[in-house]
Write a protein that holds these residues in place. Structure first.
Motif, short mmCIF file in Angstrom:
data_model
loop_
_atom_site.label_atom_id
_atom_site.label_comp_id
_atom_site.label_asym_id
_atom_site.label_seq_id
_atom_site.Cartn_x
_atom_site.Cartn_y
_atom_site.Cartn_z
N UNK A 1 -45.49 -43.97 -63.55
CA UNK A 1 -44.13 -43.94 -63.01
C UNK A 1 -43.97 -44.91 -61.84
N UNK A 2 -45.08 -45.23 -61.16
CA UNK A 2 -45.00 -46.12 -60.02
C UNK A 2 -45.02 -47.59 -60.44
N UNK A 3 -45.39 -47.86 -61.66
CA UNK A 3 -45.45 -49.24 -62.12
C UNK A 3 -44.06 -49.76 -62.45
N UNK B 1 -38.34 -40.01 -59.50
CA UNK B 1 -38.07 -41.41 -59.84
C UNK B 1 -38.56 -42.30 -58.72
N UNK B 2 -39.81 -42.79 -58.77
CA UNK B 2 -40.35 -43.58 -57.66
C UNK B 2 -39.57 -44.85 -57.36
N UNK C 1 -37.05 -46.48 -51.50
CA UNK C 1 -38.35 -46.64 -50.81
C UNK C 1 -39.00 -45.30 -50.49
N UNK C 2 -38.19 -44.31 -50.10
CA UNK C 2 -38.76 -42.99 -49.79
C UNK C 2 -39.42 -42.37 -51.02
N UNK C 3 -38.80 -42.54 -52.20
CA UNK C 3 -39.38 -42.00 -53.43
C UNK C 3 -40.70 -42.68 -53.75
N UNK C 4 -40.80 -44.00 -53.51
CA UNK C 4 -42.05 -44.70 -53.78
C UNK C 4 -43.15 -44.25 -52.81
#
Length: 432
Positions: free
Chosen positions: A303-305, A151-152, A156-159
């Motif tokens: 997923x990043x959008x 889950x991006x 912040x770490x996931x992104x």
């Protein structure tokens, strides 16, 4: 709270135990509707039919329900045809029908679309959410790791991790494309015994084999990328909430297929200091073709959008699933037309000319496919007016078959996109 109240002419509650009546007044949401008692008795088993069956005097009944929907329901008692306006919400009208004891199957065919417009779509969306890989619940270590890798937008770490993963995918795809420029394919003798004392041009085809040579620097880049892909896949597999749902996910299957060719090539290639060599065989060609799955992994960019940016892709998937029945029917029609025109062009062309491109019916199938899909490579074409007429009919039929599914897909896409957008808007408002 009472849904129905019986009032007398002065507006007070009244006991219903006197004289025979011919008419009753149904007050729904402040709108008074005067109707004959016999009219309400025409449809037995409904709420209104049961209400007037024991009534013996003129009375007014009040229902705190939707008056707009009730107008169509009362018209059903009068005409025997149950219709609803296009501006009536299908879900709300269905609830009104259930309250008044009327079956949804009684709705006229012309209005079934209004009633069922979003019901099937909503069921499909709920089913897709159940089949999807839901985020892990709780505050455990596994749940946190899963959120970071899957889950991006969770942190912040996931992104940052999602960006790194996307960069590795881009590097792998770019290296794979550039590798094809420097890759060499040469003919070599099968073994030293065959080539001993003979020139290369003296060797026959059965004594030669294709050798594929790849610079080693590309193998090093692939090694680093596949190491990251493998680590990411294993971490997500270990930390996912449900192993079965994880393995059933199409994107996760693509991830696995993108990794496997590297490990299979370890057994097929000979690794030198400057280059990798392998005999070009059907097995090596198949393994190399699996590397194309890495390009599909770029879909993970969605997923990043922002959340609403992925609605179009999800709506498209649901629309394709909803249109599958129509696509199957059109596919059957396509293959029937394909067989018909392939067989027809073969016999008509053979009767017209001695030499023809249409050597047999399987070759004619190839011509029919490229003609019906309006590709037209030009490698096969009719050379007489009779076969030309067949080709014209084949092309027109192909256009009709290709064009027909487009409106169906567009309708389903707009329906699912509107539903997903409304559902996401409700979720955002509920979280505020």
């Amino acid at each position: 709270m009472q849904d129905c109240i019986m009032l007398n002419s002065t507006g007070c509650k009244e006991d219903v135990s006197c004289g025979e009546v011919a008419r009753v007044v149904i007050n729904v949401g402040g709108v008074r509707n005067e109707v004959y008692k016999t009219t309400l008795e025409t449809i037995s088993g409904t709420r209104l039919a049961k209400l007037v069956s024991g009534n013996r005097c003129d009375a007014e009944f009040f229902f705190d329900r939707n008056p707009a929907a009730f107008a169509h329901i009362l018209n059903y008692y009068r005409t025997g045809k149950l219709c609803c306006a296009g501006d009536v919400c299908g879900a709300s009208f269905g609830e009104e029908l259930a309250y008044w004891g009327i079956r949804e199957s009684d709705v006229e065919l012309c209005c079934c679309t209004t009633l069922k417009r979003y019901q099937d779509a909503q069921e499909a969306v709920v089913l897709s959410e159940q089949n999807g890989q839901a985020p892990a619940q709780g505050q455990g270590t596994m749940a946190k790791i899963w959120a970071v890798f899957d889950a991006p937008h969770s942190s912040p770490a996931a992104m940052i991790l999602a960006v790194i993963s996307t960069l590795f995918i881009l590097v792998a795809v770019t290296a794979q494309s550039v590798e094809s420029v420097y890759q060499e394919v040469i003919f070599v003798p099968i073994n030293i015994t065959v080539a001993n004392g003979r020139r290369f041009d003296e060797l026959v085809e059965d004594e030669l084999v294709l050798l594929q040579i790849t610079p080693a620097k590309f193998w090093i880049i692939e090694l680093l990328c596949v190491f990251w892909f493998t680590l990411e896949f294993l971490v997500r597999l270990v930390c996912c909430p449900s192993k079965l749902d994880f393995l059933r996910s199409p994107l996760n299957f693509v991830d696995l297929v993108a990794i496997l060719p590297f490990y299979m090539n370890l057994c097929l290639y000979e690794h030198g200091r400057r280059q990798l060599t392998a005999m070009r065989t059907p097995m090596t060609a198949f393994v190399s073709s699996l590397r194309a799955a890495r390009v599909i992994r770029l879909l993970r960019v969605y997923k990043m959008m922002p959340p609403n940016a992925g609605l179009s892709l999800r709506a498209l998937g649901l629309a394709l699933r909803a249109s599958m029945r129509e696509f199957c029917l059109l596919g059957i029609a396509f293959f029937v037309a394909l067989g018909f025109y392939a067989t027809l062009i073969f016999y008509v062309e053979h009767r017209s000319l001695e030499y023809t491109y249409f050597k047999n019916i399987p070759f004619s199938f190839w011509w029919a496919v490229i003609t019906m899909t309006s590709v037209g490579y030009g490698d096969m074409y009719p050379e007489h007016w009779g076969p030309m007429v067949v080709g014209m009919l084949c092309a027109v039929t192909g256009l009709l078959v290709v064009v027909v599914p487009i409106p169906i897909l567009l309708y389903n896409f707009s329906k699912y996109y509107a539903l997903l957008d409304a559902k996401q808007t409700q979720t955002v408002k509920g979280s505020m």
